[in-house]
Write an enzyme that holds these catalytic residues in place. Structure first.
Site, mmCIF file in Angstrom:
data_model
loop_
_atom_site.group_PDB
_atom_site.id
_atom_site.type_symbol
_atom_site.label_atom_id
_atom_site.label_comp_id
_atom_site.label_asym_id
_atom_site.label_seq_id
_atom_site.Cartn_x
_atom_site.Cartn_y
_atom_site.Cartn_z
ATOM 1 N N LYS A 103 2.391 0.353 -11.535
ATOM 2 C CA LYS A 103 2.644 1.692 -10.583
ATOM 3 C C LYS A 103 2.279 1.512 -9.409
ATOM 4 O O LYS A 103 1.258 0.928 -9.017
ATOM 5 C CB LYS A 103 1.188 2.712 -10.969
ATOM 6 C CG LYS A 103 0.541 3.887 -9.950
ATOM 7 C CD LYS A 103 -0.911 4.223 -11.012
ATOM 8 C CE LYS A 103 -1.361 5.315 -9.942
ATOM 9 N NZ LYS A 103 -2.314 6.490 -10.424
ATOM 10 N N ARG A 141 -2.606 14.283 -4.795
ATOM 11 C CA ARG A 141 -4.355 14.804 -5.129
ATOM 12 C C ARG A 141 -4.720 15.729 -4.606
ATOM 13 O O ARG A 141 -5.519 16.302 -4.760
ATOM 14 C CB ARG A 141 -4.492 13.730 -3.495
ATOM 15 C CG ARG A 141 -4.132 12.352 -4.324
ATOM 16 C CD ARG A 141 -4.426 10.986 -3.620
ATOM 17 N NE ARG A 141 -4.277 9.881 -4.246
ATOM 18 C CZ ARG A 141 -4.120 8.465 -3.580
ATOM 19 N NH1 ARG A 141 -4.058 8.876 -2.149
ATOM 20 N NH2 ARG A 141 -2.985 7.797 -4.038
ATOM 21 N N LYS A 149 -5.093 2.678 -2.217
ATOM 22 C CA LYS A 149 -5.340 2.390 -3.840
ATOM 23 C C LYS A 149 -4.975 0.568 -3.453
ATOM 24 O O LYS A 149 -4.992 0.360 -4.115
ATOM 25 C CB LYS A 149 -4.922 3.219 -4.428
ATOM 26 C CG LYS A 149 -5.701 4.650 -4.331
ATOM 27 C CD LYS A 149 -5.513 5.195 -5.174
ATOM 28 C CE LYS A 149 -6.488 6.397 -5.907
ATOM 29 N NZ LYS A 149 -6.087 7.429 -6.787
ATOM 30 N N GLU A 190 3.128 -7.959 -15.082
ATOM 31 C CA GLU A 190 2.242 -6.566 -15.505
ATOM 32 C C GLU A 190 2.726 -5.841 -16.633
ATOM 33 O O GLU A 190 1.795 -5.606 -17.160
ATOM 34 C CB GLU A 190 1.942 -5.417 -14.365
ATOM 35 C CG GLU A 190 1.193 -5.199 -12.696
ATOM 36 C CD GLU A 190 0.000 -5.626 -12.817
ATOM 37 O OE1 GLU A 190 -0.611 -5.331 -14.115
ATOM 38 O OE2 GLU A 190 -0.931 -5.767 -12.565
ATOM 39 N N LYS A 211 5.892 4.242 -11.930
ATOM 40 C CA LYS A 211 5.769 4.817 -11.301
ATOM 41 C C LYS A 211 5.468 4.698 -9.678
ATOM 42 O O LYS A 211 5.267 3.541 -9.287
ATOM 43 C CB LYS A 211 4.973 5.862 -12.031
ATOM 44 C CG LYS A 211 3.914 6.890 -10.794
ATOM 45 C CD LYS A 211 2.607 7.045 -11.891
ATOM 46 C CE LYS A 211 1.547 8.398 -10.892
ATOM 47 N NZ LYS A 211 0.291 8.368 -10.984
ATOM 48 N N SER A 261 4.614 13.716 -7.659
ATOM 49 C CA SER A 261 5.180 15.391 -6.725
ATOM 50 C C SER A 261 5.293 14.925 -5.631
ATOM 51 O O SER A 261 6.157 15.704 -4.789
ATOM 52 C CB SER A 261 2.937 15.325 -6.359
ATOM 53 O OG SER A 261 2.197 14.179 -5.852
ATOM 54 N N TYR A 321 8.051 17.424 -12.630
ATOM 55 C CA TYR A 321 7.225 19.080 -12.750
ATOM 56 C C TYR A 321 8.386 19.798 -12.680
ATOM 57 O O TYR A 321 8.735 21.061 -12.520
ATOM 58 C CB TYR A 321 6.502 19.052 -11.545
ATOM 59 C CG TYR A 321 5.638 17.641 -10.805
ATOM 60 C CD1 TYR A 321 4.473 17.680 -12.399
ATOM 61 C CD2 TYR A 321 5.491 16.678 -10.748
ATOM 62 C CE1 TYR A 321 3.292 17.144 -11.368
ATOM 63 C CE2 TYR A 321 4.366 15.837 -10.285
ATOM 64 C CZ TYR A 321 3.263 16.459 -10.343
ATOM 65 O OH TYR A 321 2.264 15.194 -10.995
HETATM 66 C C1 PBG Z 1 -4.086 8.961 -10.900
HETATM 67 C C2 PBG Z 1 -2.932 9.488 -10.736
HETATM 68 C C3 PBG Z 1 -2.035 9.493 -9.704
HETATM 69 C C4 PBG Z 1 -0.856 11.320 -10.296
HETATM 70 C C5 PBG Z 1 -1.164 10.261 -11.655
HETATM 71 N N1 PBG Z 1 -2.396 9.819 -12.406
HETATM 72 C C6 PBG Z 1 -2.578 9.877 -8.017
HETATM 73 C C7 PBG Z 1 -2.813 8.435 -7.365
HETATM 74 O O1 PBG Z 1 -3.019 7.344 -8.409
HETATM 75 O O2 PBG Z 1 -3.263 8.625 -6.464
HETATM 76 C C8 PBG Z 1 0.242 10.613 -9.148
HETATM 77 C C9 PBG Z 1 1.043 11.681 -9.936
HETATM 78 C C10 PBG Z 1 1.984 12.602 -8.647
HETATM 79 O O3 PBG Z 1 2.100 12.054 -7.682
HETATM 80 O O4 PBG Z 1 2.696 13.011 -8.871
HETATM 81 N N2 PBG Z 1 -4.461 8.036 -11.054
#
Ligand code: PBG
Length: 339
Positions: free
Chosen positions: A211, A221, A234, A250, A265, A291, A329
């Site tokens: 990730k 968010r 992050k 990882e 992701k 998203s 989505y």
């Molecule tokens: C939280 C999480 C996130 C997403 C899925 N789980 C956001 C982040 O890590 O800030 C993002 C999913 C998306 O953007 O569609 N741990």
């Protein structure tokens, strides 16, 4: 090596004018005959945003055509998902500000929104569709981070302790697939151990092993109510998008620790990573079309800048790269897309 491949290609393909690759592209039947990748409903995981209240189907500003559903309204979207043959949904709660705090304690409230939704869905649909839940604290923390924050750093081992409790709680409620999306070191092994010890041997772990710290998560968010809350970024736990070797490390660790499936992701900017993970580990790989990718595509389609067939093209790219399934989505509108 590459000249050997060239010799081989020359041997088997001949050349123009006797050879014309466009021959096989002339008719639709012929294109279908030699297609190398395709999509079916089995390839999709549908994310669902939850909200408190009654009979709500609430618009999300930054994600056109995606909604937050109150629990009593979930049948609207889940009935259709089952009818269309989707294997799994992923639940994400919108959390009211007054339920957030520094420690994200709402995550461990057995009456929280996700817990009630899991119970409702399990009771109504049994095992007709899989339920996946994130393991991470970000919907519940006032600072928007996935773990416990101290002096601008996310604590690792202390966070894992909370994630274990969150995992056990969601398992107890009836969640089928736990998806740790927090990126703490060592959490897969610790969660697996705790699940096994508590008689949840059959609960699967889909690890968000790869990730990246990404700008493509913005609309999500907003959807879960942590927009504007995030202090800093992050980067001290999510991965650096310049790195590929680190992704393989990882994944190797999470497989050793007991992950059943691996998530990569975001999706489209990381197709190369999906491909190397699949080639190296032969484990189920799930791509997350996040998203920001969704909103970019959808806004461009809605403004008439690109045709909606771009969605199908984007989804096929994940299959070509080697993904077994895609969190998308668009998964509630497949009939529009797959035709
Ligand atoms: C939280 C999480 C996130 C997403 C899925 N789980 C956001 C982040 O890590 O800030 C993002 C999913 C998306 O953007 O569609 N741990």
């Amino acid at each position: 090596m590459s000249h050997i491949i060239n010799i081989f290609l020359n041997m088997i393909t001949g050349k123009y004018p006797s050879l014309r690759l466009r021959r096989s592209r002339k008719y639709d039947w012929s294109r279908r005959l030699i297609e190398e990748n395709s999509l079916s409903p089995n390839d999709f995981i549908l994310p669902i945003f939850l909200i408190e209240g009654k009979s709500k189907k609430q618009e999300i500003k930054s994600m056109p055509d995606v909604y937050r559903y109150s629990i009593d309204n979930l049948t609207k979207i889940i009935d259709k998902a089952i009818k269309n043959g989707l294997p799994m949904i992923a639940l994400f709660p919108y959390t009211e500000k007054n339920k957030k705090n520094d420690l994200g304690t709402e995550a461990l409230n057995e009456d929280n929104l996700v817990c009630r939704a899991i119970q409702y869905i399990k009771k109504k649909y049994k095992n007709e569709i899989g339920i996946m839940c994130d393991v991470a604290l970000d919907p519940y923390t006032s600072h928007g981070h996935d773990g416990l924050l101290k002096s601008n750093y996310i604590l690792n081992d202390e966070t894992i302790k909370v994630l274990i409790d969150q995992s056990l709680l969601q398992a107890q409620m009836g969640c089928d697939v736990l998806a740790p999306s927090d990126m703490m070191d060592g959490r897969i092994g610790e969660i697996r151990k705790a699940l096994d010890k508590n008689n949840y041997q059959m609960i699967q772990i889909l690890s968000y092993a790869v990730k990246y710290a990404s700008s493509f998560y913005g609309p999500f968010r907003d959807a879960v109510g942590s927009k504007g809350l995030l202090k800093g970024d992050k980067k001290n736990y999510q991965m650096d998008f310049r790195n590929e070797n680190e992704a393989l490390r990882e994944v190797a660790l999470d497989i050793k620790e007991g992950a059943d499936m691996i998530m990569v992701k975001p999706g489209m900017p990381y197709l190369d990573i999906i491909k190397v993970v699949k080639e190296n580990f032969k484990i189920p790989v799930i791509a997350y079309q996040v998203s920001g990718e969704y909103s970019l595509l959808t806004n461009s389609i809605n403004r008439g800048l690109i045709d909606k067939k771009a969605v199908l093209e984007s989804l096929i790219s994940f299959k070509r790269a080697g993904a077994n399934a895609i969190v998308s989505y668009y998964a509630d509108r497949l009939s529009l897309i797959l035709k």
